[in-house]
Design a protein around this motif. Structure first.
Motif, mmCIF file in Angstrom:
data_model
loop_
_atom_site.group_PDB
_atom_site.id
_atom_site.type_symbol
_atom_site.label_atom_id
_atom_site.label_comp_id
_atom_site.label_asym_id
_atom_site.label_seq_id
_atom_site.Cartn_x
_atom_site.Cartn_y
_atom_site.Cartn_z
ATOM 1 N N GLU A 66 -17.383 19.583 23.893
ATOM 2 C CA GLU A 66 -16.352 20.645 23.960
ATOM 3 C C GLU A 66 -15.050 20.081 23.237
ATOM 4 O OE1 GLU A 66 -17.114 23.703 24.791
ATOM 5 O OE2 GLU A 66 -19.063 23.074 25.744
ATOM 6 N N GLU A 67 -14.276 21.006 22.662
ATOM 7 C CA GLU A 67 -13.278 20.253 21.976
ATOM 8 C C GLU A 67 -11.940 21.293 22.551
ATOM 9 O OE1 GLU A 67 -13.269 19.353 17.621
ATOM 10 O OE2 GLU A 67 -15.271 20.141 17.704
ATOM 11 N N ILE A 68 -10.975 20.523 23.154
ATOM 12 C CA ILE A 68 -9.731 21.078 23.256
ATOM 13 C C ILE A 68 -8.639 20.253 22.624
ATOM 14 C CG2 ILE A 68 -7.957 21.947 25.247
ATOM 15 C CD1 ILE A 68 -10.297 22.344 26.989
ATOM 16 N N PRO A 69 -8.269 20.724 21.529
ATOM 17 C CA PRO A 69 -7.156 19.673 21.035
ATOM 18 C C PRO A 69 -6.153 19.357 21.814
ATOM 19 C CG PRO A 69 -7.787 21.355 19.535
ATOM 20 C CD PRO A 69 -8.345 21.608 20.818
ATOM 21 N N PHE A 70 -5.934 17.947 21.531
ATOM 22 C CA PHE A 70 -4.480 17.322 22.175
ATOM 23 C C PHE A 70 -3.402 17.256 21.241
ATOM 24 C CE2 PHE A 70 -2.052 15.112 24.954
ATOM 25 C CZ PHE A 70 -1.820 13.850 24.397
ATOM 26 N N ALA A 71 -2.304 17.913 21.575
ATOM 27 C CA ALA A 71 -1.092 18.050 20.459
ATOM 28 C C ALA A 71 -0.700 16.868 19.966
ATOM 29 C CB ALA A 71 0.040 18.828 20.950
ATOM 30 N N TYR A 72 -0.759 15.604 20.772
ATOM 31 C CA TYR A 72 0.031 14.372 20.446
ATOM 32 C C TYR A 72 -1.350 13.258 19.913
ATOM 33 C CZ TYR A 72 3.759 17.001 22.000
ATOM 34 O OH TYR A 72 4.643 18.102 22.471
ATOM 35 N N GLY A 73 -2.493 14.051 19.397
ATOM 36 C CA GLY A 73 -3.515 12.958 19.277
ATOM 37 C C GLY A 73 -3.676 13.098 17.573
ATOM 38 N N GLY A 74 -4.134 12.341 16.875
ATOM 39 C CA GLY A 74 -4.537 12.419 15.584
ATOM 40 C C GLY A 74 -5.277 13.968 15.265
ATOM 41 N N PHE A 75 -4.858 14.853 14.602
ATOM 42 C CA PHE A 75 -5.425 16.268 14.220
ATOM 43 C C PHE A 75 -5.977 16.572 15.732
ATOM 44 C CE2 PHE A 75 -4.675 17.414 9.963
ATOM 45 C CZ PHE A 75 -4.301 16.073 9.472
ATOM 46 N N GLY A 76 -5.415 16.125 16.743
ATOM 47 C CA GLY A 76 -5.970 16.962 18.003
ATOM 48 C C GLY A 76 -6.882 15.716 18.807
ATOM 49 N N ALA A 77 -7.115 14.469 18.227
ATOM 50 C CA ALA A 77 -8.083 13.870 19.036
ATOM 51 C C ALA A 77 -7.473 13.228 20.204
ATOM 52 C CB ALA A 77 -8.634 12.698 17.840
ATOM 53 N N LYS A 78 -8.307 13.204 21.163
ATOM 54 C CA LYS A 78 -8.123 12.219 22.536
ATOM 55 C C LYS A 78 -8.794 10.756 22.085
ATOM 56 C CE LYS A 78 -8.051 16.103 25.703
ATOM 57 N NZ LYS A 78 -8.769 16.648 26.995
ATOM 58 N N GLY A 79 -8.908 10.040 22.917
ATOM 59 C CA GLY A 79 -9.595 8.861 22.955
ATOM 60 C C GLY A 79 -11.094 9.059 23.209
ATOM 61 N N ILE A 80 -12.005 8.037 22.682
ATOM 62 C CA ILE A 80 -13.399 8.455 22.828
ATOM 63 C C ILE A 80 -14.123 7.306 23.347
ATOM 64 C CG2 ILE A 80 -13.858 8.380 20.614
ATOM 65 C CD1 ILE A 80 -16.183 10.381 20.749
ATOM 66 N N GLY A 81 -13.598 5.934 22.912
ATOM 67 C CA GLY A 81 -14.508 4.936 22.787
ATOM 68 C C GLY A 81 -15.146 4.315 24.175
ATOM 69 N N GLU A 82 -14.275 4.529 25.067
ATOM 70 C CA GLU A 82 -14.615 3.994 26.288
ATOM 71 C C GLU A 82 -15.498 4.773 27.386
ATOM 72 O OE1 GLU A 82 -11.735 0.822 27.665
ATOM 73 O OE2 GLU A 82 -10.638 2.270 26.627
#
Lengths: 757, 292, 164
Positions: A693-709
């Motif tokens: 599901e995608e809820i863009p984060f205003a202060y991430g790259g083009f709305g991205a949050k972190g995902i790796g961990e």
């Protein structure tokens, strides 16, 4: 001014499955990893390591059977600067001076032109010790009978207090207690640690190698060699997997290779073999978490008292920040007004623990998600209901009294996971089949979050700088110290830059990862790259366009020719075309380090995972037969890479739960071979279905949050919850091996007929 | 890589007689190396004791599968890849074909040989339990001649066997008389592929009119060598296939096995899982028996 | 006391070549050091990880376990031989499109194992793919996108065959 792209999801390149930037070289076998490289006149290095967990070195003997004149020999006495690796503390020696604090600690370094001669030489260095009593477990360290670090064996402790826990016990309908344990885990990157170092008076020290954080290595080398910043140069070679295992350890290896290079006057390559890498490098912190929870008759959480202990090994390395994250993830994605968390990282005489995907969160999330199951059973409600009744909603406050302002859709994630895993129907089916089958099946849920970026004031402290330049040859380049090691850094950052600049994906490349060429955008850790660094690149791109519009006549609605023409016009005036941006904290993010209160993270990834297991009562083996991973991680920058991160993290989580055990004897890893450290193969991994599901984060790259961990946090508790569903047994420790399941399920005393349950 | 190839000798000969002559000239001096899946691991770990090796790879005289009317002979040099894919072996000796498919990975199966698996002498080896329940004979050869003995008499102790220093394993001979037998083989490993055996059980038997005949049981990792479970067989041979028989046999097996604690598993786990595997085999016998 | 170096003739990716090496030198090291073909990797030295996988006379083997003497007159295929001129092998294309490579260190061995699988079984089932790749460890992908890549490549090849 930053453009807030979060409200405009229409993008040409971001959000599309662009081909991995360095992918062609990888599939051709052309990528050069450190062991594929050579330098002119290069020799090879090897390490003599301690064979006891603690003691003083009395004497070092060099067997006369070896012609030592052929070798370069380095000890602590050869360190020109400080004999310490710079991490958070500087307690870990580069080479042992007089006191050994763990097995396999580096004492002597050897170099020789023929690498085949090194193993015999290493074996020919004999060290006499005066042993000291060794502390080998959290419990032993806690007795504080033997102090091995600082004044009390404690690397770090935290105390978090919210509301008033003590007033609640008396009014609780149920009080549920539990103790949960997690073991060490090895990263098992398929490429072992390696470095090539060179040293000259003119240029200082230069290292090339397998690493995540070039500026961490840079900082450590400055101290070890007493050199200024411009005389230390660190380059990343193509890195074959890391997962946190190459966050701090490369500083150790780079120092070793550098010391040999300095004394030898020639380049030195040090590449570990698997046995050495397994035995001597960092592992995930083992943990013990104790829960005491008060709930009302409906299962609503009234108070949580949590005590966490981690095993940091012999030196502090990253134990304080791992502990911090463990603490901040310990109470789960649930509302609770009264929370007390005390946590301590303990010193033991084992190989120092280090970063590993999740960084404390897998440990404490295992505990809370297992504990929620026991709470559900105590109250008499099911696994979904206990969660729904307690899920955080927008506007609720966390353990640190951070108000969650962003949209929170945990219920929707749970709904989707239940639907995609066919949870209700399958559980019903299993309940019927289990009665008659030697294979017991079950399903288990884990709901959790992962805080994105450095905790609290960490990002402000990092003060990252990143950007974009355009070369005279007409190449746009991303300037970052963020590294690629499989997760897709190169791809997503060039996607972001291309999007922001209006160029095609193929027109943007990464500047070489060389500390003499790139700004310090911080380490590649903490699920911060797509969010923090991605946002800096997005801003830098927009900033460059604005600058070109204002200074070089770039028109609105420009095409690529016009863009590059404007760049050249700008270059004539100003010499170079470069746009750098410095980190700015999102508004309303305040963290109090003293009170341990406030906005711990600017945003969180949220997830619900469901595991399906089969437990074979004949062999007591559990396997994961199906896995469903549903998460909200902001904008998905590249669907192929994002799914790949989830699948890979889930597979590691499956290993963490059921297969991967570090066996120690006297603090030395006994099973330091791939034959005996068991990770899941292609035959063992379940089908893994991934939903975003995608809820863009205003202060991430083009709305991205972190995902790796995030994906490594959920599998282990989901799997053990499923095993409890299948067998009724409450297993509280991982790795859970068949031998452990066997001991629980059989009642066996000597001379008695065993019965199989 | 901790081994130094410069310090080692490896020779090859074009025929088996040449190899045997070399070994006879200096018995014990030359260590035979076939697919290398054990020795090359020791080489890389710096744990090779031997320094002189003689290669058996590609010797035609060891690489044969001969299908006779009453037996199949498998050369010691046959790889497990070839064993598992051979139609007659798969049909007459399915337990051996299955064991072959469980050895390491496909890459390992393409190099690991039948003789190597046996001579390496690990109690955890994959092929021996199947060979034991098929009453295999092993043929050993040296310059002095060849001899055939029951494979059950080959292993003497932990990594010890009757193999003389100048001898090689020429072939395993398996009698083709198991087509009516019920057959069972299960390996319990640390994972589904590339797993060293924690415990394994092989079994062959005929059930006639509710009684057990010609029972053979063999196990891996329950003793210092691959073993037939003779006492357990005796507790089943000629008995009615009842719950009482099964429980009695289980008790005998629990006493007969002598597994150890090691890096991969525990003695207690191995004991009880071996007993569970026996139960599983006997349950299958029961089901097959009752369906005629 | 050092052993004789011996001359070994072998064909690598279609090219006849000769090396002089101690007979117990590993095929892996001959490929990487003597022949400069660094595509084949060492991950474990024990035949467990498969990152050293090559095909020897058409059979998949772990080159860390093959003494070079036993590769005498053998036909060796490594990752460097998969692409023909500028044309990627269908598996290489599939790995790119489906995300079968993340850090890339297991990729050469994985591609060789997958090539071997499809050569013997052009239309493998999921179980057959799992078994075919079980000797190649990947720590990054969880194998899922590797399976997808093999399925995609098998479909590509099918199309190629049908197109003829």
């Amino acid at each position: 001014m930053t453009q807030n792209s979060a409200h405009n999801p229409k993008t040409r390149i971001v959000g599309t499955p662009q081909i991995r930037k360095e992918g062609v070289d990888k599939v051709l076998g052309r990528s050069k990893y450190v062991d594929d490289l050579e330098r002119e006149g290069m020799w090879y290095g090897a390490t003599v390591r301690s064979t006891i967990p603690r003691g003083k070195i009395r004497e070092i003997h060099f067997d006369p059977g070896i012609d030592w004149s052929e070798f370069v020999i380095v000890t602590a006495a050869d360190v020109p600067g400080t004999n310490h690796i710079q991490m958070i503390s500087a307690d870990q020696p580069c080479l042992v001076a007089d006191t050994v604090n763990h097995c396999d600690e580096a004492i002597v370094l050897l170099a020789h032109p023929d690498k085949r001669r090194l193993p015999a030489a290493v074996a020919a260095v004999r060290i006499d010790y005066d042993p000291l009593p060794a502390v080998l477990s959290i419990e032993e360290s806690e007795t504080q009978q033997e102090i091995i670090w600082g004044g009390d064996n404690i690397f770090k402790q935290f105390h978090l207090e919210k509301g008033n826990v003590d007033e609640v016990w008396a009014i609780a309908a149920h009080i549920v207690e539990g103790e949960y344990r997690t073991g060490a885990q090895e990263h098992l990157y398929i490429e072992n640690n390696g470095m090539i170092a060179e040293y000259s008076e003119a240029d200082g020290v230069t290292v090339r190698g397998s690493l995540q954080c070039p500026f961490y290595v840079h900082k450590s080398l400055m101290a070890v060699f007493a050199l200024p910043a411009e005389k230390v140069r660190v380059l990343q070679t193509e890195t074959g997997g890391a997962f946190g295992g190459k966050e701090d350890y490369p500083s150790v290896l780079a120092s070793h290779a550098g010391l040999l290079a300095r004394k030898a006057g020639r380049p030195i390559k040090m590449v570990y073999d698997r046995m050495e890498d397994l035995a001597a490098t960092t592992k995930r912190h083992p943990s013990r978490t104790r829960h005491r929870t008060a709930v009302d008759k409906d299962g609503k959480l009234l108070a949580m008292e949590i005590e966490i202990a981690t095993d940091g090994g012999a030196y502090a390395t990253l134990s304080s920040t791992v502990l911090s994250r463990a603490t901040l993830h310990a109470s789960g994605p649930y509302v609770c007004d009264n929370i007390r968390i005390t946590s301590r990282a303990w010193a033991t005489n084992t190989v120092p623990s280090g970063a590993f995907r999740g960084f404390g969160a897998p440990q404490s999330i295992f505990a809370i998600e297992r504990h929620m199951e026991q709470i559900a059973r105590a109250v008499g409600i099911d696994s979904t209901e206990i969660r729904r009744r307690n899920f955080l909603q927008t506007g609720d406050s966390t353990a640190t009294e951070q108000i969650i302002h962003e949209p929170l859709i945990l219920d929707a994630l749970l709904d989707r996971a239940l639907k995609e895993s066919d949870y209700v129907a399958r559980r019903s089916e299993f309940a019927r089949e289990n009665l008659h089958s030697p294979i017991k099946r079950g399903l288990g849920i884990a709901s959790f979050y992962h805080g994105c970026g450095f905790t609290g004031s960490g990002e402000r402290y990092l003060n990252s700088l990143a950007g974009i330049d355009v070369t005279p040859e007409g190449k746009a380049r991303v300037l970052v110290s963020s590294t690629e090691f499989g997760q897709g850094t190169n791809t997503i950052l060039t996607q972001i830059a291309a999007e922001a600049l209006g160029l095609s994906y193929d027109e943007v490349e990464m500047a070489p990862c060389d500390t003499s060429l790139i700004p310090n955008s911080g380490p590649t850790v903490a699920s911060r790259t797509s969010m923090v660094v991605g946002h800096l690149i997005e801003r830098a791109g927009h900033q460059l366009i604005t600058t070109l519009q204002e200074q070089a006549g770039l028109a609105a609605g420009y095409n690529r020719e016009e863009f590059f023409a404007a760049c050249e016009l700008y270059r004539e005036q100003y010499g170079k075309v470069e746009s750098l941006c410095r980190y700015e904290a999102p508004p309303n993010v305040f963290w109090d380090d003293q009170k341990y209160r406030g906005e711990a993270y600017p945003t969180f990834g949220w997830a619900v995972y469901i595991a399906e297991v089969a437990v074979d009562i004949t062999t007591y083996s559990a396997e994961v037969t199906n896995f469903c991973a549903v998460q909200e991680v902001g904008r998905v920058l590249n669907p192929t890479l994002a799914a790949g991160q989830i699948e890979g993290g889930v597979a590691q989580g499956v290993g963490y739960a059921l297969y991967e055990k570090v066996l120690l004897k006297n603090g030395h890893m006994l099973n330091n071979q791939m034959t005996n450290y068991i990770m899941p193969t292609a035959a063992d991994v379940p089908p893994i279905r991934v939903y975003f599901e995608e809820i863009p984060f205003a202060y991430g790259g083009f709305g991205a949050k972190g995902i790796g961990e995030l994906p490594h946090d959920g599998p282990a508790p989901a799997i053990l919850n499923a095993i409890q569903d299948a067998t009724g047994e409450n297993f509280t420790a991982i790795p859970l091996l068949p031998e452990d399941i066997f001991l629980r399920m059989i009642d066996c005393t000597p001379h008695e007929e065993p019965t199989v349950v | 890589m901790r081994g130094d190839p410069e310090n080692l000798e490896l020779i090859a000969a074009s025929s088996l007689p040449d190899v045997l002559a070399q070994m006879a000239a200096a018995p014990g001096s030359w260590t035979p190396i076939a697919g290398g899946t054990e020795l090359m691991v020791a080489h890389a770990a710096g744990r090779l004791n031997a320094q002189k090796f003689i290669s058996l790879w590609g010797l035609a005289e060891l690489d044969f599968i001969r299908v006779q009317d009453d037996s199949i002979s498998i050369g010691g040099g046959v790889t497990f890849g070839h064993i598992r894919s051979h139609a007659a072996i798969a049909s007459d000796f399915p337990l051996l074909a299955r064991a072959a498919s469980w050895i390491g990975s496909i890459a390992n199966q393409n190099r690991a040989t039948l003789a190597g698996n046996i001579v390496n002498g690990s109690p955890a080896a994959d092929a021996p339990p199947a060979l034991l329940v098929y009453d295999a004979e092993i043929e050993l050869i040296s310059q002095r001649g060849s001899r055939r003995i029951p494979y059950a008499d080959f292993h003497l102790g932990y990594k010890q066997s009757v193999l003389e220093p100048d001898e090689l394993v020429l072939a395993l001979h398996l009698p083709r008389r198991f087509s009516k037998h019920s057959q069972y083989l299960r390996k319990v490993g640390t994972r589904k592929a590339m797993a060293i055996t924690k415990v394994a059980l092989a079994g062959t038997a005929i059930v006639e009119n509710g009684t057990i005949h010609e029972i053979r049981l063999a196990a891996a990792s329950v003793a210092d060598r691959p073993v037939r479970m003779i006492a357990t067989e005796e507790a089943l041979q000629g008995r009615w296939l009842t719950a009482a028989t099964r429980n009695a046999a289980r008790a005998v097996l629990l006493n007969e096995v002598r597994p150890i604690d090691d890096i991969r598993s525990t003695a207690e786990y191995r004991k009880h899982v071996a007993a569970n595997l026996l139960d599983e085999f006997l349950a299958e016998l029961n089901n097959r028996g009752s369906s005629g | 006391m050092s052993a004789c170096r011996t001359q070994i003739h072998l064909t690598v990716n279609g090219q006849q070549t000769a090396v002089e090496a101690p007979p117990m030198k590993r095929l892996l090291d001959v490929l990487r050091e003597d022949l400069g073909l660094t595509g084949t990797k060492e991950g474990c030295g024990e035949g467990e990880c498969g990152s050293c996988s090559v095909r020897m006379n058409g059979e998949l083997v772990n080159s860390c376990l093959v003494p070079i003497l036993q590769a005498s007159d053998a036909r060796i295929e490594t990752v460097e031989g998969l692409a023909i001129d500028a044309e990627l092998h269908p598996l290489q294309k599939a790995f790119l499109e489906c995300g079968g490579a993340q850090c890339g260190i297991c990729t050469p061995g994985m591609l060789i194992a997958a090539t071997h699988l499809l050569a013997h079984n052009p239309n493998p089932s999921m179980d057959e793919i799992r078994e075919g790749l079980a000797g190649n460890l990947c720590r990054c992908t969880g194998f899922i996108k590797i399976f997808e890549s093999v399925i995609a490549a098998a479909a590509m090849r099918g199309l190629e065959t049908r197109a003829r």
